[in-house]
Write a protein that holds these residues in place. Structure first.
Motif, PDB file in Angstrom:
ATOM      1  N   MET A   1      74.879  27.623  19.803  1.00 50.64           N
ATOM      2  CA  MET A   1      74.670  28.590  20.875  1.00 50.64           C
ATOM      3  C   MET A   1      75.498  28.204  22.097  1.00 50.64           C
ATOM      4  N   ALA A   2      76.097  29.180  22.740  1.00 46.79           N
ATOM      5  CA  ALA A   2      76.930  28.906  23.921  1.00 46.79           C
ATOM      6  C   ALA A   2      76.058  28.322  25.037  1.00 46.79           C
ATOM      7  N   PHE A   3      76.620  27.440  25.793  1.00 42.92           N
ATOM      8  CA  PHE A   3      75.892  26.841  26.918  1.00 42.92           C
ATOM      9  C   PHE A   3      76.849  26.798  28.102  1.00 42.92           C
ATOM     10  N   VAL A   4      76.602  27.656  29.066  1.00 42.45           N
ATOM     11  CA  VAL A   4      77.427  27.673  30.281  1.00 42.45           C
ATOM     12  C   VAL A   4      76.469  27.583  31.466  1.00 42.45           C
ATOM     13  N   THR A   5      76.639  26.545  32.257  1.00 45.45           N
ATOM     14  CA  THR A   5      75.771  26.412  33.417  1.00 45.45           C
ATOM     15  C   THR A   5      76.629  26.253  34.673  1.00 45.45           C
ATOM     16  N   ARG A   6      75.969  26.192  35.818  1.00 43.30           N
ATOM     17  CA  ARG A   6      76.745  26.200  37.065  1.00 43.30           C
ATOM     18  C   ARG A   6      76.039  25.410  38.155  1.00 43.30           C
ATOM     19  N   ALA A  67      83.171  16.778  36.901  1.00 41.47           N
ATOM     20  CA  ALA A  67      84.346  17.646  36.770  1.00 41.47           C
ATOM     21  C   ALA A  67      83.854  19.024  36.374  1.00 41.47           C
ATOM     22  N   TRP A  68      84.356  20.041  37.033  1.00 37.38           N
ATOM     23  CA  TRP A  68      83.944  21.399  36.684  1.00 37.38           C
ATOM     24  C   TRP A  68      85.021  22.056  35.825  1.00 37.38           C
ATOM     25  N   ASP A  69      84.605  23.053  35.078  1.00 37.79           N
ATOM     26  CA  ASP A  69      85.530  23.733  34.167  1.00 37.79           C
ATOM     27  C   ASP A  69      86.066  24.996  34.821  1.00 37.79           C
ATOM     28  N   GLY A  70      87.335  25.251  34.609  1.00 36.53           N
ATOM     29  CA  GLY A  70      87.954  26.499  35.063  1.00 36.53           C
ATOM     30  C   GLY A  70      88.073  26.580  36.576  1.00 36.53           C
ATOM     31  N   GLU A  71      88.370  27.794  37.016  1.00 32.68           N
ATOM     32  CA  GLU A  71      88.556  28.077  38.442  1.00 32.68           C
ATOM     33  C   GLU A  71      87.221  28.060  39.176  1.00 32.68           C
ATOM     34  N   VAL A  72      87.249  27.660  40.408  1.00 30.27           N
ATOM     35  CA  VAL A  72      86.049  27.760  41.252  1.00 30.27           C
ATOM     36  C   VAL A  72      85.888  29.227  41.654  1.00 30.27           C
ATOM     37  N   MET A  73      84.668  29.745  41.540  1.00 32.16           N
ATOM     38  CA  MET A  73      84.426  31.102  42.056  1.00 32.16           C
ATOM     39  C   MET A  73      83.974  30.985  43.508  1.00 32.16           C
ATOM     40  N   ARG A  74      84.587  31.792  44.371  1.00 29.92           N
ATOM     41  CA  ARG A  74      84.164  31.800  45.779  1.00 29.92           C
ATOM     42  C   ARG A  74      83.634  33.192  46.088  1.00 29.92           C
ATOM     43  N   GLN A  75      82.423  33.234  46.611  1.00 25.15           N
ATOM     44  CA  GLN A  75      81.797  34.542  46.820  1.00 25.15           C
ATOM     45  C   GLN A  75      82.557  35.399  47.816  1.00 25.15           C
ATOM     46  N   CYS A  76      83.293  34.776  48.723  1.00 25.83           N
ATOM     47  CA  CYS A  76      84.048  35.582  49.702  1.00 25.83           C
ATOM     48  C   CYS A  76      85.106  36.433  49.002  1.00 25.83           C
ATOM     49  N   ASN A  77      85.451  36.091  47.762  1.00 27.86           N
ATOM     50  CA  ASN A  77      86.420  36.908  47.016  1.00 27.86           C
ATOM     51  C   ASN A  77      85.751  37.958  46.136  1.00 27.86           C
ATOM     52  N   ARG A  78      84.437  38.052  46.200  1.00 27.26           N
ATOM     53  CA  ARG A  78      83.716  38.907  45.264  1.00 27.26           C
ATOM     54  C   ARG A  78      83.099  40.136  45.950  1.00 27.26           C
ATOM     55  N   LEU A  79      83.461  40.354  47.206  1.00 22.22           N
ATOM     56  CA  LEU A  79      82.802  41.445  47.946  1.00 22.22           C
ATOM     57  C   LEU A  79      82.954  42.815  47.273  1.00 22.22           C
ATOM     58  N   PRO A  80      84.118  43.139  46.678  1.00 20.99           N
ATOM     59  CA  PRO A  80      84.220  44.446  46.007  1.00 20.99           C
ATOM     60  C   PRO A  80      83.214  44.603  44.860  1.00 20.99           C
ATOM     61  N   ALA A  81      82.939  43.527  44.147  1.00 21.52           N
ATOM     62  CA  ALA A  81      81.968  43.610  43.039  1.00 21.52           C
ATOM     63  C   ALA A  81      80.562  43.854  43.583  1.00 21.52           C
ATOM     64  N   TYR A  82      80.232  43.205  44.697  1.00 22.99           N
ATOM     65  CA  TYR A  82      78.898  43.407  45.288  1.00 22.99           C
ATOM     66  C   TYR A  82      78.769  44.846  45.780  1.00 22.99           C
ATOM     67  N   GLU A  83      79.844  45.326  46.407  1.00 25.85           N
ATOM     68  CA  GLU A  83      79.837  46.678  46.961  1.00 25.85           C
ATOM     69  C   GLU A  83      79.671  47.714  45.833  1.00 25.85           C
ATOM     70  N   ALA A  84      80.357  47.509  44.731  1.00 25.07           N
ATOM     71  CA  ALA A  84      80.267  48.474  43.617  1.00 25.07           C
ATOM     72  C   ALA A  84      78.835  48.527  43.085  1.00 25.07           C
ATOM     73  N   ALA A  85      78.193  47.365  42.979  1.00 26.64           N
ATOM     74  CA  ALA A  85      76.807  47.346  42.476  1.00 26.64           C
ATOM     75  C   ALA A  85      75.868  48.030  43.460  1.00 26.64           C
ATOM     76  N   LEU A  86      76.077  47.769  44.752  1.00 25.67           N
ATOM     77  CA  LEU A  86      75.216  48.404  45.762  1.00 25.67           C
ATOM     78  C   LEU A  86      75.359  49.920  45.709  1.00 25.67           C
ATOM     79  N   GLN A  87      76.600  50.372  45.587  1.00 24.93           N
ATOM     80  CA  GLN A  87      76.822  51.817  45.571  1.00 24.93           C
ATOM     81  C   GLN A  87      76.134  52.434  44.349  1.00 24.93           C
ATOM     82  N   SER A  88      76.187  51.750  43.206  1.00 25.31           N
ATOM     83  CA  SER A  88      75.563  52.346  42.018  1.00 25.31           C
ATOM     84  C   SER A  88      74.033  52.367  42.174  1.00 25.31           C
TER      85      SER A  88
END
Ligand code: GLU
Length: 276
Positions: A1-6, A67-88
């Motif tokens: 089973m996949a295991f991805v945590t943060r 050590a973390w895997d992949g790119e770091v996600m920064r919420q300041c770059n995610r505002l369009p995704a939050y906005e799209a969810a709010l609008q829906s």
């Protein structure tokens, strides 16, 4: 089973022993399962976040040999995704604007029987609910109309002493969670909305975080349902406390990892201090 945590710290102060425990627990679990450990910087609150604290987070984690895997996600770059969810959610009539100040809410909830505390403080008394609105206003907070969407939910909990299936009834949502804010006026989103969308975007299968967020998880699971997102498995871990039994906070600089580090502690000492 996949295991991805943060690990999802907010760069609003120094990481302390409680953060070290959370990050080490999640990191070790990912490695033990042959899974992935990803990092997310929760920096939606521009008034409290500082680039220097973000740099310190990377530094402290590297020092702890996390050590973390992949790119770091920064919420300041995610505002369009939050906005799209709010609008829906707005289009589906699940949100309403709220112009109450903290003081308005405090005075409306001052009667003792109404002063029940939910995950975000006093349960919102509903002052702005039901006020007819036209277009979505640009300058108001948006609250979830919980009574309109509440339903039975459940999630799997793995935390010590809590393990099992945790259910929340529609009535629990109305009585002990209430109309939570999904978009704050000053930031256009909220911790709850961003965390749920980001956990899904990062493919998180297991959320390991402090027991202080246990009640918030009830909101997150409901949001996952109404947004059509998967519900991860949750593990709420014990909190690291100071000598007086108080939960550590960012302002407890005395327990900042950087302080232990400059005093000569090793990463192994930190592990021992948090019981790992
Ligand atoms: N950003 C939150 C904090 O630093 C953690 C949120 C989470 O793990 O869901 O407390």
């Amino acid at each position: 089973m996949a295991f991805v945590t943060r690990f999802a710290p907010s760069p609003t102060g120094p990481l302390h022993l409680g953060h070290a425990y959370s990050a080490l627990l999640a990191h070790d679990a990912a490695r033990a399962h042959g899974g992935a450990f990803v990092l997310r910087i929760e920096d939606i609150d521009a008034t409290r976040c500082r680039p220097a604290w973000e740099t310190q987070i990377y530094d402290d984690l590297q020092w702890l040999r996390i050590a973390w895997d992949g790119e770091v996600m920064r919420q300041c770059n995610r505002l369009p995704a939050y906005e799209a969810a709010l609008q829906s959610l707005w289009d589906k009539g699940m949100l309403y604007p709220c112009t109450c100040t903290r003081r308005d809410i405090e005075s409306a909830t001052s009667a003792p029987q109404e002063g029940i505390l939910g995950p975000d403080g006093p349960i919102y008394p509903g002052t702005c609910r039901g006020i007819p609105t036209g277009a979505r206003p640009a300058d108001a907070a948006l609250r979830l109309n919980i009574a309109a969407i509440a339903r039975q939910t459940s999630f799997t909990e793995m935390g010590d002493g809590l393990a099992g299936r945790v259910g929340t009834t529609a009535q629990d949502y109305v009585q002990s969670i209430g109309d939570v804010v999904l978009a704050r006026r000053d930031m256009g989103t909220s911790y709850h909305l961003s965390a749920v969308l980001d956990d899904a975007a990062q493919g998180i299968t297991h959320v390991l975080r402090g027991a202080d967020l246990f009640q918030a998880t009830r909101i997150h699971v409901l949001l996952q349902q109404i947004l059509g997102l998967p519900t991860p498995i949750y593990h709420h871990h014990r909190l690291i406390r100071d000598d007086n039994g108080k939960r550590l906070a960012k302002r407890d600089d005395a327990r900042a990892l950087s302080k232990y580090r400059s005093d000569g502690a090793s990463p192994a000492d930190i592990r021992a201090m948090v019981g790992l």
